[in-house]
Design a protein around this motif. Structure first.
Motif, PDB file in Angstrom:
ATOM      1  N   ARG A 103      -2.841   1.874 -15.411  1.00 63.25           N
ATOM      2  CA  ARG A 103      -3.195   1.625 -14.017  1.00 63.25           C
ATOM      3  C   ARG A 103      -1.986   1.782 -13.093  1.00 63.25           C
ATOM      4  N   LEU A 104      -2.297   1.814 -11.788  1.00 60.63           N
ATOM      5  CA  LEU A 104      -1.297   2.005 -10.745  1.00 60.63           C
ATOM      6  C   LEU A 104      -1.281   0.811  -9.800  1.00 60.63           C
ATOM      7  N   HIS A 105      -0.080   0.474  -9.329  1.00 59.05           N
ATOM      8  CA  HIS A 105       0.056  -0.672  -8.423  1.00 59.05           C
ATOM      9  C   HIS A 105       1.209  -0.430  -7.464  1.00 59.05           C
ATOM     10  N   THR A 106       1.061  -0.889  -6.231  1.00 58.24           N
ATOM     11  CA  THR A 106       2.161  -0.903  -5.275  1.00 58.24           C
ATOM     12  C   THR A 106       1.841  -1.898  -4.169  1.00 58.24           C
ATOM     13  N   HIS A 107       2.844  -2.145  -3.296  1.00 63.12           N
ATOM     14  CA  HIS A 107       2.644  -2.958  -2.099  1.00 63.12           C
ATOM     15  C   HIS A 107       2.192  -2.046  -0.956  1.00 63.12           C
ATOM     16  N   VAL A 108       1.308  -2.541  -0.109  1.00 62.51           N
ATOM     17  CA  VAL A 108       0.932  -1.742   1.066  1.00 62.51           C
ATOM     18  C   VAL A 108       0.457  -2.656   2.194  1.00 62.51           C
ATOM     19  N   ALA A 109       0.770  -2.221   3.423  1.00 62.46           N
ATOM     20  CA  ALA A 109       0.274  -2.873   4.645  1.00 62.46           C
ATOM     21  C   ALA A 109       0.607  -4.362   4.696  1.00 62.46           C
ATOM     22  N   GLU A 110       1.809  -4.719   4.219  1.00 63.83           N
ATOM     23  CA  GLU A 110       2.207  -6.132   4.240  1.00 63.83           C
ATOM     24  C   GLU A 110       2.768  -6.542   5.595  1.00 63.83           C
ATOM     25  N   THR A 111       3.467  -5.636   6.282  1.00 60.11           N
ATOM     26  CA  THR A 111       4.113  -5.984   7.538  1.00 60.11           C
ATOM     27  C   THR A 111       3.858  -4.919   8.602  1.00 60.11           C
ATOM     28  N   VAL A 112       4.050  -5.302   9.848  1.00 60.96           N
ATOM     29  CA  VAL A 112       3.962  -4.353  10.948  1.00 60.96           C
ATOM     30  C   VAL A 112       5.096  -3.341  10.853  1.00 60.96           C
ATOM     31  N   ASP A 113       6.267  -3.793  10.380  1.00 61.95           N
ATOM     32  CA  ASP A 113       7.398  -2.877  10.224  1.00 61.95           C
ATOM     33  C   ASP A 113       7.050  -1.716   9.292  1.00 61.95           C
ATOM     34  N   GLU A 114       6.338  -2.012   8.217  1.00 66.51           N
ATOM     35  CA  GLU A 114       5.929  -0.960   7.287  1.00 66.51           C
ATOM     36  C   GLU A 114       4.996   0.038   7.964  1.00 66.51           C
ATOM     37  N   GLN A 115       4.100  -0.487   8.773  1.00 63.29           N
ATOM     38  CA  GLN A 115       3.174   0.379   9.501  1.00 63.29           C
ATOM     39  C   GLN A 115       3.947   1.316  10.432  1.00 63.29           C
ATOM     40  N   ASP A 116       4.939   0.742  11.138  1.00 62.65           N
ATOM     41  CA  ASP A 116       5.751   1.549  12.046  1.00 62.65           C
ATOM     42  C   ASP A 116       6.553   2.599  11.276  1.00 62.65           C
ATOM     43  N   PHE A 117       7.093   2.212  10.118  1.00 66.12           N
ATOM     44  CA  PHE A 117       7.879   3.129   9.294  1.00 66.12           C
ATOM     45  C   PHE A 117       7.024   4.324   8.866  1.00 66.12           C
ATOM     46  N   CYS A 118       5.828   4.055   8.394  1.00 61.94           N
ATOM     47  CA  CYS A 118       4.961   5.134   7.910  1.00 61.94           C
ATOM     48  C   CYS A 118       4.540   6.061   9.044  1.00 61.94           C
ATOM     49  N   ARG A 119       4.259   5.503  10.193  1.00 62.18           N
ATOM     50  CA  ARG A 119       3.891   6.344  11.330  1.00 62.18           C
ATOM     51  C   ARG A 119       5.063   7.221  11.763  1.00 62.18           C
ATOM     52  N   GLU A 120       6.257   6.633  11.774  1.00 62.61           N
ATOM     53  CA  GLU A 120       7.432   7.381  12.211  1.00 62.61           C
ATOM     54  C   GLU A 120       7.802   8.487  11.234  1.00 62.61           C
ATOM     55  N   HIS A 121       7.776   8.177   9.937  1.00 64.08           N
ATOM     56  CA  HIS A 121       8.263   9.128   8.932  1.00 64.08           C
ATOM     57  C   HIS A 121       7.184  10.065   8.399  1.00 64.08           C
ATOM     58  N   PHE A 122       5.935   9.602   8.370  1.00 62.26           N
ATOM     59  CA  PHE A 122       4.886  10.405   7.741  1.00 62.26           C
ATOM     60  C   PHE A 122       3.760  10.790   8.696  1.00 62.26           C
ATOM     61  N   GLY A 123       3.763  10.190   9.897  1.00 63.76           N
ATOM     62  CA  GLY A 123       2.683  10.457  10.839  1.00 63.76           C
ATOM     63  C   GLY A 123       1.361   9.882  10.406  1.00 63.76           C
ATOM     64  N   MET A 124       1.392   8.869   9.544  1.00 62.32           N
ATOM     65  CA  MET A 124       0.168   8.265   9.011  1.00 62.32           C
ATOM     66  C   MET A 124       0.346   6.754   8.911  1.00 62.32           C
ATOM     67  N   ARG A 125      -0.775   6.057   8.864  1.00 63.24           N
ATOM     68  CA  ARG A 125      -0.754   4.638   8.519  1.00 63.24           C
ATOM     69  C   ARG A 125      -0.523   4.497   7.012  1.00 63.24           C
ATOM     70  N   PRO A 126      -0.035   3.321   6.552  1.00 56.71           N
ATOM     71  CA  PRO A 126       0.324   3.179   5.134  1.00 56.71           C
ATOM     72  C   PRO A 126      -0.790   3.534   4.155  1.00 56.71           C
ATOM     73  N   LEU A 127      -2.003   3.034   4.379  1.00 55.18           N
ATOM     74  CA  LEU A 127      -3.082   3.331   3.424  1.00 55.18           C
ATOM     75  C   LEU A 127      -3.460   4.807   3.459  1.00 55.18           C
ATOM     76  N   GLU A 128      -3.440   5.394   4.632  1.00 57.92           N
ATOM     77  CA  GLU A 128      -3.728   6.818   4.746  1.00 57.92           C
ATOM     78  C   GLU A 128      -2.695   7.634   3.964  1.00 57.92           C
ATOM     79  N   TYR A 129      -1.442   7.220   4.052  1.00 57.79           N
ATOM     80  CA  TYR A 129      -0.367   7.903   3.323  1.00 57.79           C
ATOM     81  C   TYR A 129      -0.579   7.798   1.816  1.00 57.79           C
ATOM     82  N   LEU A 130      -0.938   6.608   1.337  1.00 59.60           N
ATOM     83  CA  LEU A 130      -1.200   6.440  -0.088  1.00 59.60           C
ATOM     84  C   LEU A 130      -2.375   7.302  -0.540  1.00 59.60           C
TER      85      LEU A 130
END
Length: 342
Positions: free
Chosen positions: A117-144
């Motif tokens: 199986r696979l596991h990771t952290h996602v969408a825990e903080t607003v900072d993570e959301q901002d990071f994903c939008r800035e670097h990937f142009g996507m929200r965290p779950l969309e990126y995954l």
């Protein structure tokens, strides 16, 4: 504390592997075996350090080839795919902001080839959301999802900052969520949209997270916390006592792909059984035994049987000396603190 609070099966996402620290993964597995808890350890990894735009210090990251080799090694040594297994391994890049896209994609491909199986952290903080939008142009779950990371063989920790369409995607794909209400509340990170996830059909298990954000570590306490915070966020009918009990049992088993074996009392299920007293003073007058367990002061489990063996009896751990463990843990903590200061 997990065993003493009635938890028969757990998972740990370990992702810091200093070169000089020895075989940390084996140490976890050996300890779980000695204590008698059913264990799904996750071999975590980080390959995106600060110098490359990630958040972890460069001293804590590994290169991708080392990580992929380590994945195969721990699966070969510790993963037991047989029915009733006490140890199963998952592959677990730490988070979207601490690993490269290449590692995410290659980990998913490898896990599916190895049948783990696979596991990771996602969408825990607003900072993570901002990071994903800035670097990937996507929200965290969309990126995954774009990296191949949604599916019935995946469970994701926290899942706090999800919108309704993302909850629906979790349910449609059968992706699990590990809800850690005490940790999330302690850190002020927010509260996962559990009613929406459950309504969409996603399995939502309960977790305590690590000692850095939840000193209690008692799973039984998470039932009450999940109920209270869930209602505070979504209204008085958002969750019931049986909803959170099911999260702590059957849903947790679903997240780990074990709902055919554990998480329920049924003919043919494994002999993992927790028994609590609900006739003490703290629960006096509460007619519904599930409400007594969830809403009153969380009790230590009276009896815990794991794989047919008694692990906790009369509220006491039978597989280890608790005072010796506490002493060893205090010593290890001091050593870590001194090493960090030096």
């Amino acid at each position: 504390m997990l065993l003493r609070s009635g938890c028969s099966t757990t998972t740990d996402h370990h992702y810091v592997f200093p070169a000089s620290a020895g075989d940390l993964f084996a140490a976890e597995v050996d300890t779980a075996r000695a204590l008698g808890i059913r264990f799904h350890p996750c071999r975590g990894a980080m390959d995106l350090g600060r110098s490359d735009g990630g958040l972890p210090p460069d001293s804590l990251v590994e290169d991708r080839d080392t990580i992929l080799a380590a994945y195969e090694d721990v699966v070969a040594r510790f993963h037991d795919k047989s029915p009733g297994a006490m140890t199963r391994v998952a592959l677990a890049p730490t988070s979207p902001f601490s690993v490269t896209r290449e590692l995410l994609v290659e980990t998913a491909e490898l896990a599916r080839r190895l049948g783990v199986r696979l596991h990771t952290h996602v969408a825990e903080t607003v900072d993570e959301q901002d990071f994903c939008r800035e670097h990937f142009g996507m929200r965290p779950l969309e990126y995954l999802e774009d990296a191949g990371w949604l599916g019935g063989d995946v469970w994701l920790a926290h899942c706090i900052h999800l919108n309704e369409s993302e909850c629906a995607r979790m349910g449609h794909t059968g992706t699990g969520a590990a809800h850690c209400p005490s940790s999330n509340g302690r850190l002020g990170a927010g509260i996962a949209p559990v009613p929406s996830l459950l309504g969409a059909g996603a399995p939502v298990g309960l977790g305590v997270d690590g000692a850095a954000s939840n000193e209690s570590g008692a799973l039984a306490e998470e039932l009450r916390t999940a109920l209270i915070l869930g209602r505070a966020a979504a209204g008085p009918t958002a969750l019931g006592v049986r909803d959170v009990l099911e999260m702590a049992t059957l849903h947790g088993a679903r997240c780990l792909g074990r709902d055919d074996e554990i998480g329920h009392l049924s003919v043919g299920a494994l002999a993992d059984i927790a028994v609590w007293r609900v006739d003490d003073l703290a629960r006096a007058g509460i007619e519904d035994p599930v409400a007594a367990l969830v809403l009153a002061t969380a009790p230590h489990v009276e009896l815990l049987i794991v794989d047919g063996s008694v692990v906790v009896e009369s509220g006491e751990l039978r597989t280890a000396d608790e005072f010796a463990l506490a002493s060893a843990l205090a010593l290890a903590s001091r050593r870590l603190s001194e090493a960090a200061i030096a």
